[in-house]
Enzyme design. Structure first.
Site, PDB file in Angstrom:
ATOM      1  N   GLU A 107       0.845  -1.200   0.000  1.00  0.00           N
ATOM      2  CA  GLU A 107       0.000   0.000   0.000  1.00  0.00           C
ATOM      3  C   GLU A 107       0.874   1.242   0.000  1.00  0.00           C
ATOM      4  OE1 GLU A 107      -3.460  -0.309   2.506  1.00  0.00           O
ATOM      5  OE2 GLU A 107      -3.265   1.786   3.139  1.00  0.00           O
TER       6      GLU A 107
ATOM      7  N   ASP B 171       0.190   5.363   0.607  1.00  0.00           N
ATOM      8  CA  ASP B 171      -0.893   6.198   1.159  1.00  0.00           C
ATOM      9  C   ASP B 171      -0.624   7.687   1.124  1.00  0.00           C
ATOM     10  OD1 ASP B 171      -2.285   3.943   1.941  1.00  0.00           O
ATOM     11  OD2 ASP B 171      -1.645   4.032   4.024  1.00  0.00           O
TER      12      ASP B 171
ATOM     13  N   GLU C 105      -3.045  10.465   3.080  1.00  0.00           N
ATOM     14  CA  GLU C 105      -4.234  10.682   3.898  1.00  0.00           C
ATOM     15  C   GLU C 105      -4.214  12.124   4.395  1.00  0.00           C
ATOM     16  OE1 GLU C 105      -5.740   6.616   5.928  1.00  0.00           O
ATOM     17  OE2 GLU C 105      -3.937   7.460   6.842  1.00  0.00           O
TER      18      GLU C 105
END
Length: 293
Positions: A105, A107, A109
């Site tokens: 993953e 990311d 955010e």
């Protein structure tokens, strides 16, 4: 802090980078063609003939979408305009992820804020189900006032996170030092807007103000110059594709490295590789500066 000369150079360059990021490429994606809704029912809206997508969050539910395609390496751009006003407790996530217990993953955010406080941009990299590689930043602009481009360059050598063309984070392939690297699992693009006031505010003490709902984030100008994965085959395996994939070997040049250092000196607010309380027995091997830079 950065030296005054390097600070001035980067400040002079930022208007050009912002201008470049605002130009709409002829090959921009279409949200009808490129994405599916993952949750939220009517809270996902596609507008302007597929050129604009909005996600909404209310007390009943958030919302999200994912790419129809899977990718194994790519240079991926998306323009976002984040939830304005008092957005404390909300999280807008934009990321790549594979599936399964040992997932990979990458990311972005965006942690909402009380009006007047800066957004926090939270980044992380998971490899084979292992994350805990957080770096957090403030931004040098208001991400709710207009669209800005958030990019992930993911190739066999490294992952580069960029904002409006300015690199903010680099995660190198350090398999030679025993650090797993995401290179075998195809990933889809996901995004979601959801409530996380139990952790996304200081100590989880500030709660989402539902009188401000619905909260809305907007997306446009998706582009994936990437290797599409289908039935065990990569589109980059074809000779026709390989001639257009210079990003597969791309690295930061000296200007890019200088911009990266400028952001990290002036806008980074957390780096797991500096958190000695979290790692009293020593930092993870990828934190070795000789290998990291």
């Amino acid at each position: 802090m950065a030296s005054s000369s390097s600070y001035t150079i980067v400040l002079l360059m930022l208007p050009l980078l912002l201008l470049a990021s605002s130009l709409i490429p002829a090959y921009a994606g279409n949200f009808y063609q490129d994405f599916d809704t993952t949750f939220g029912d009517g809270r996902v809206r596609i507008l302007n003939n597929g050129e604009l997508l909005t996600l909404s969050l209310d007390k009943a539910s958030g919302s999200g979408f994912k790419s129809k395609n899977e990718y194994l390496f790519g240079n991926i751009d998306m323009q976002l305009k984040l939830v304005p006003g008092n957005s404390a407790g909300t999280v807008t996530a934009y990321y790549l992820t594979s599936q399964g217990p040992t997932w990979d993953e990458i990311d972005f955010e965006f942690l909402g804020n009380l009006s007047g406080d800066p957004y926090i941009l939270h980044t992380n990299v998971f490899t084979q189900g292992k994350g805990n590689r957080e770096q957090q930043f403030y931004l040098w602009f208001d991400p709710t006032a207009d669209f800005h481009t958030y990019s992930i360059l993911w190739n066999p050598q490294q992952i580069i996170f960029s904002v409006d063309g300015t690199p903010i984070r680099k995660f190198k392939n350090m398999e030679a030092n025993g650090v797993a690297y995401p290179k075998n699992q195809p990933m889809r693009i996901y995004s979601s807007l959801w409530n996380a006031d139990d952790w996304a505010t200081p100590g989880g003490l500030v709660k989402t103000d539902w009188s401000q709902a619905p909260f809305t984030a907007s997306y446009r100008n998706f582009n994936a110059n990437a290797c599409v994965w289908s039935s065990g085959t990569s589109s980059c395996d074809s000779k026709a594709q390989s001639t257009n994939n210079g990003w597969l070997t791309q690295e930061l040049d000296s200007t890019g490295e200088e911009r990266l250092r400028w952001v990290q000196k002036n806008y980074m607010i957390y780096d797991y590789c500096s958190d000695s309380k979290r790692f009293p027995q020593g930092f993870p091997p990828e934190c070795n500066n000789t290998q990291r830079n």
